[in-house]
Structures are given as structure tokens and as C-alpha cells.
Design an enzyme around this catalytic site. Structure first.
Site, short mmCIF file in Angstrom:
data_model
loop_
_atom_site.label_atom_id
_atom_site.label_comp_id
_atom_site.label_asym_id
_atom_site.label_seq_id
_atom_site.Cartn_x
_atom_site.Cartn_y
_atom_site.Cartn_z
N GLY A 37 -101.48 -47.28 21.56
CA GLY A 37 -100.93 -48.59 21.26
C GLY A 37 -99.54 -48.58 20.63
O GLY A 37 -99.14 -47.61 19.98
N ALA A 38 -98.82 -49.67 20.83
CA ALA A 38 -97.55 -49.93 20.12
C ALA A 38 -97.88 -50.66 18.82
O ALA A 38 -99.03 -51.03 18.58
CB ALA A 38 -96.64 -50.79 21.00
N GLY B 89 -91.38 -51.45 27.93
CA GLY B 89 -90.40 -52.37 27.35
C GLY B 89 -89.75 -53.29 28.37
O GLY B 89 -90.08 -53.26 29.56
N PRO C 198 -104.09 -45.91 17.78
CA PRO C 198 -103.12 -46.97 17.47
C PRO C 198 -101.77 -46.36 17.12
O PRO C 198 -101.66 -45.15 16.91
CB PRO C 198 -103.71 -47.63 16.22
CG PRO C 198 -104.97 -46.93 15.88
CD PRO C 198 -105.07 -45.69 16.72
N GLU D 235 -102.57 -55.67 32.93
CA GLU D 235 -103.64 -55.94 31.98
C GLU D 235 -104.10 -57.38 32.18
O GLU D 235 -103.42 -58.19 32.81
CB GLU D 235 -103.16 -55.72 30.54
CG GLU D 235 -102.83 -54.25 30.30
CD GLU D 235 -102.76 -53.83 28.85
OE1 GLU D 235 -101.98 -54.44 28.09
OE2 GLU D 235 -103.49 -52.88 28.47
N GLY E 133 -93.22 -50.93 33.81
CA GLY E 133 -94.60 -50.50 33.81
C GLY E 133 -95.27 -50.34 35.15
O GLY E 133 -94.69 -50.58 36.21
N GLU F 164 -83.04 -52.84 25.36
CA GLU F 164 -84.08 -53.56 24.61
C GLU F 164 -83.78 -53.38 23.11
O GLU F 164 -83.60 -52.26 22.63
CB GLU F 164 -85.46 -52.97 24.92
CG GLU F 164 -86.55 -53.73 24.21
CD GLU F 164 -87.95 -53.15 24.46
OE1 GLU F 164 -88.12 -51.92 24.34
OE2 GLU F 164 -88.86 -53.94 24.77
N PRO G 157 -89.14 -44.65 27.21
CA PRO G 157 -89.07 -43.18 27.07
C PRO G 157 -90.45 -42.55 26.84
O PRO G 157 -90.77 -41.51 27.43
CB PRO G 157 -88.16 -42.97 25.85
CG PRO G 157 -87.35 -44.23 25.75
CD PRO G 157 -88.22 -45.33 26.29
N CYS H 77 -92.62 -57.48 23.60
CA CYS H 77 -92.08 -56.75 24.76
C CYS H 77 -91.53 -57.66 25.84
O CYS H 77 -90.55 -57.34 26.49
CB CYS H 77 -93.18 -55.88 25.34
SG CYS H 77 -94.67 -56.83 25.65
N LYS I 283 -90.58 -52.48 38.01
CA LYS I 283 -89.50 -51.51 37.74
C LYS I 283 -89.86 -50.61 36.54
O LYS I 283 -91.01 -50.19 36.42
CB LYS I 283 -88.18 -52.27 37.57
CG LYS I 283 -87.75 -52.94 38.91
CD LYS I 283 -86.91 -54.17 38.72
CE LYS I 283 -85.44 -53.88 38.56
NZ LYS I 283 -84.64 -55.13 38.51
N GLU J 51 -97.73 -50.25 29.99
CA GLU J 51 -97.16 -51.52 29.53
C GLU J 51 -95.95 -51.18 28.69
O GLU J 51 -96.09 -50.80 27.52
CB GLU J 51 -98.20 -52.29 28.72
CG GLU J 51 -99.36 -52.82 29.52
CD GLU J 51 -98.96 -53.95 30.46
OE1 GLU J 51 -97.83 -54.44 30.37
OE2 GLU J 51 -99.79 -54.31 31.30
#
Ligand code: NAD
Length: 483
Positions: free
Chosen positions: A149-150, A251, A176, A457, A453, A380, A230, A283, A450, A249
Site C-alpha cells: 500500500g501507499a 501515479g 502497508p 480495482e 498502471g 506528479e 518508480p 493519485c 499508460k 495502481e
């Protein structure tokens, strides 16, 4: 509320600790105070989690979809009953205002558990007639799924991965973000309390290296990451070695296009929601706001007036509507982009400075006269920085909107019905909005094109990413062979 969990990890239905793991300090972003100390998973913790998930998955997959669905729906109800406490914890973990967390985090997680809990019993195979013979298909789980997770939506991300994974009969090991490690433990507790067998959903903590060691384990069948491009590249490459399934998923740098004929107040609302909700740490944010020339001045005027309604302060105060950045590091990254914007000649309309109070606050910031080649229009930022760009024609703005390596989301505000749909069809993005921005109901697919991702989801589409089809050929007569 006590923010220190009983232990760092939740494995095989219980809290477990291994103090040999590297320390993770959890910081309340609104004050900078340390609110919990956890330990990153050691190899022994990782082994326990994967062993437990592998064993539990076999049993879980034998439950009927209705039985699995019942567990998920019960978990959804528990989350709703505990929404207040879960929202307070989410606010401590992330710094997002309680005004947001009480309506967007545990509630969104509960929606996801309820939706997939309800959907799964209706997912069936096919019967394919072949004359006398036939083929039937079985939709089967993948096995053990790793979720990573982010830090921006810790409860939501944990549930958006757990709900479809568990509904399809998989087990999950979830790691997480090290920045916001508290909320997923509550999701694990709740799933267990709702009747998920021990080991079906495990949470372990750690930095990137823990995530990396999970992906390459032979017992892992799928990896679902929410994170930056990245990291996505590294995780995708590592997963490819074992030909594992992936959902990425990642940026974005999404366009939000406002035509002269748009309802101005709605368009300003869209730009605010798409840039300043969660202090810009979303995001899918529409951070490149293309405004048609005839509307530019009045748009900036109304936007500035509406920004007077920003109320910063203790995010636990329900009146506060704008919180800090998640960390000092993230604030410094955002400040670096603001400096670049000034250096490259954008016009600062409002904001741009850190706020002189505890924690990691930074003002909501608007730049105008931004051009396509500026750093703030290309990279971003993941903070409360809106770039306003001018445009003249539909054709021009669509080409410029798509001139990015990302493709997560895109939005258009216009009163022209056919133009709205032309734009939605033309956007190179996975998730589009017409006369709104950033809505993410569980019924709708969410994900990127692109570099933003792979996979989707939510919605029925997520079932495809957490299950696989088996075809079974059935011969009814004798079988000929050449010898
Ligand atoms: P990040 O990429 O730094 O980290 C994401 C997760 O990956 C963390 O848990 C981290 O520990 C882990 N990780 C790091 N290196 C790893 C490796 N080599 N192997 C395995 N795991 C590794 O992202 P972040 O800073 O936590 O989050 C912000 C980013 O996430 C932004 O780019 C944002 O756009 C993106 N995001 C995307 C979505 C979406 O749904 N598309 C949602 C939220 C955030």
C-alpha cells in the site's frame, strides 16, 4: 485513543511481534509527535505470514461463495459501526482531516467489502457446447496475493485489495506503507472478528525491502501495488520473474479541462476537490487544470474567493477542512516543486509557503500561466499545488491533455453534451469524469492507462484480476488416437 497497536503484525489470526525488526516510528503529521513505534518484519515474520496464508487459502477456497460473502458483509457492518474510531485513527495515521476520514475511508472500505461480499456468489463459469462434447469453465482463486500500500488512503487501499481477493477465495499478505502502518491492522482484526479463518488476511510491516522480499517468494501468485511509478516498475519487474499476476495502481498527472460554457461554480468545486482534498495527496488528482481563455480570469477570481474557506488546524477538529502533508519529507518535495514553478516563470496566484504551526502544513497553492513544458505541469507533485493552463480549442486541449506519460484520470466540465462524451472518448486515461471530479464508487472500475498502471480495482473488473479461468473439456464418446 491509544494509537500504539498491541503488536506490529497481524498473522494467522493474532498480533505478533519480533523486536529484532527495524524500528518504524509513526508520526502524527499535524504535530510531528511520535504516536507509535513498530518493527519491520524480519525474515521469520515473513515466513510465518506466507506459511499461514498458504495454509489458510486452501481451506478458504473450499467455502462456498455465499459463505465467504457473509464474512465480508459482516466485516463491512463492523467497519460502519466503528466508523468514528477508525476515522480518528486514519486521521492520526495520515493527518487527513476527520471531516474527510469520517466519510471517505472506513466507509469506502466497508462499501468495498459489502460490494464484493454481495457480488461473488453470482460469479459463475460457462457451459460451452461442442456437439456431443462440451467444455465448462471454473473461476478459481489465484492463491496467495501480496498487497502493498501507499500512505494516502491506508484503510481504503487495504480494503480495496482485501475485498476482491478474499471474495474470490484467495488469501492475502498485506504490507502497508511504512509511513501509515496503523489502519490495516484494524482491517485485519475486523475481518478475523467477522469470521475469516486465521491466516486468510495477514498484515506485516516494513519498508520497501520487506515488500520486495514478499514478491519473489515462490508461494506468491499475485502482487497488487498502490504506489509511485518508480516503485511500480521495480515491483512489476520482480513479479515478472515468476510470471506472477499483477495489479499496478500508480501515479498520475491528470488533466481537468474547463470549457467556457461550463457551470463556473461546479467547475471551481471540481478543481478544488481534484487538487486540495487530502491536501492534494490523491493519485487521480486533476493537477493540470486547462481553462479556456474566455473563463480564465473569472475562474481564478472565484477560485481565490473560495479558497478563503480553507480552515487549517487540528485535523481531529471536525470543522477543519485542510490538513498537513503526511511527512516532513513530502512537504520538502512539494516545496521543491513550488520553487521550480517560480523559477520556470509560472505566476503564483495564492499560497506557496509552509504554515507556521506544528506539523507539516503547507498552504494550498495555485499557479497560473503554466505552460506544458514546465516541471510543475509534467511531474506528479502529490501535494496541494494546482497548475492552471490556458487553452483555446477542443482539439488543442485534448492533444495537450494526453501529452503525458501518465494516464490515471481525466475530467471535463462543459454544458455541451456531445463534446463531453467526445472528450471522455479521447482522453488517454483509465478513469474519466464529466462535470465532476474524483468520485470513486466501488461499483465503477478504477485504474490507469499508460504509466499509471495495469489492471483495475473495484467493480466487476476486479474479479478478473483476482481469479483465473480453468477450462474443462468433457468427451462423451470414445477417443480416437493415431496408433
Ligand atoms: P511508494 O512507491 O514510495 O511506496 C508504495 C509502497 O511500496 C510502500 O508500501 C513501499 O514500502 C513499497 N515499496 C517501495 N519500494 C518497494 C520495492 N522495491 N518492492 C516492493 N515494495 C516497495 O509510494 P508512496 O509514496 O507510498 O505513495 C505515493 C504514490 O502512490 C504516488 O505516486 C501516488 O500517485 C500513488 N498512488 C496511486 C494510487 C492509485 O490507486 N493509482 C492511489 C494512491 C497512491
Amino acid at each position: 485513543m491509544t494509537t500504539q497497536p498491541k503488536a506490529s503484525h497481524f498473522i494467522d489470526g493474532q498480533y505478533v511481534e519480533d523486536t529484532a525488526g527495524e524500528i518504524i516510528e509513526v508520526i502524527y503529521p499535524a504535530t510531528g509527535a511520535i504516536i507509535a513505534r513498530l518493527h519491520a518484519a524480519t525474515p521469520s515474520i515473513i515466513e510465518q505470514a506466507l506459511t499461514s496464508a498458504k495454509r489458510a487459502q486452501k481451506e478458504w477456497a473450499t467455502w462456498s461463495p455465499t459463505e465467504r460473502g457473509r464474512v465480508l458483509r459482516k466485516a463491512a457492518q463492523i467497519m460502519r459501526d466503528r466508523n468514528h474510531d477508525l476515522s480518528v485513527l486514519e486521521t492520526y495515521d495520515t493527518g487527513k482531516p476527520y471531516q474527510e476520514t469520517s466519510v471517505a475511508d472506513a466507509t469506502s472500505g466497508a462499501d468495498s467489502l459489502e460490494y464484493f461480499g454481495g457480488l461473488i456468489a453470482s460469479i459463475t463459469g460457462e457451459h460451452i457446447p461442442l456437439g456431443e462434447d462440451f467444455v465448462y469453465t471454473r473461476r478459481e482463486p489465484l492463491g496467495v496475493c501480496v498487497g502493498i500500500g501507499a500512505w494516502n488512503y491506508p484503510t481504503q487501499i487495504a480494503c480495496w485489495k482485501a475485498a476482491p481477493a478474499l471474495a474470490c477465495g484467495n488469501a492475502m499478505v498485506f504490507k502497508p506503507s511504512e509511513t501509515t502502518p496503523l489502519c490495516a491492522l484494524k482491517v485485519a482484526e475486523i475481518l478475523h472478528e467477522a469470521g475469516a479463518p486465521a491466516g486468510v488476511y495477514n498484515v506485516l510491516q516494513g519498508y520497501g525491502s520487506v515488500g520486495a522480499s514478499l514478491i519473489t517468494d515462490a508461494r506468491v501468485d499475485k502482487v497488487s501495488l498502490t504506489g509511485s511509478v518508480p516503485t511500480g516498475r521495480k515491483v512489476y519487474a520482480a513479479a515478472a520473474d515468476g510470471l506472477r499476476h499483477v495489479t499496478m495502481e500508480l501515479g498520475g498527472k491528470s488533466p481537468l479541462v474547463i470549457f467556457d460554457d461550463a457551470d463556473l461554480e461546479n467547475a471551481v468545486s471540481g478543481a478544488i476537490l481534484g487538487n486540495f482534498y487530502s491536501s492534494g495527496q490523491v493519485c487521480s488528482n486533476g493537477t493540470r487544470v486547462f481553462v479556456q481563455k474566455g473563463t480564465k480570469d473569472v475562474f481564478l477570481e472565484r477560485l481565490s474567493a473560495r479558497l478563503a474557506g480553507v480552515k487549517m488546524g487540528d485535523p481531529q477538529d471536525p470543522d477543519v477542512n485542510f490538513g498537513p502533508m503526511v511527512s516532513d519529507r513530502q512537504r520538502q518535495i512539494v516545496e521543491g516543486f513550488i520553487a521550480k514553478g517560480l523559477e520556470e516563470g509560472a505566476t503564483l496566484i495564492t499560497g506557496g509557503k509552509r504554515v507556521d504551526r506544528g506539523g507539516f502544513f503547507i498552504e494550498p497553492t495555485v499557479f497560473a500561466d503554466v505552460t506544458d513544458d514546465m516541471t510543475i505541469a509534467r511531474d506528479e507533485i502529490f501535494g496541494p499545488v494546482m497548475s492552471v493552463l490556458d487553452f483555446e480549442t477542443e482539439e488543442e486541449v485534448l492533444a495537450r491533455a494526453n501529452d503525458t506519460v501518465f494516464g490515471l484520470a481525466a475530467g471535463v466540465f462543459t454544458a455541451d453534451l456531445t463534446r463531453a462524451h467526445r472528450m471522455a472518448a479521447g482522453f488517454e486515461a483509465g478513469t474519466c469524469y464529466i462535470n465532476t471530479y474524483n468520485d470513486a464508487p466501488v461499483e465503477a472500475p478504477f485504474g490507469g492507462a499508460k504509466l499509471s498502471g495495469v489492471g483495475r480495482e473495484n467493480s466487476k473488473a476486479a474479479i478478473e484480476h483476482y481469479s483465473q479461468i480453468k477450462g474443462v473439456y468433457v468427451r462423451m464418446g470414445d477417443l480416437d488416437a493415431p496408433f
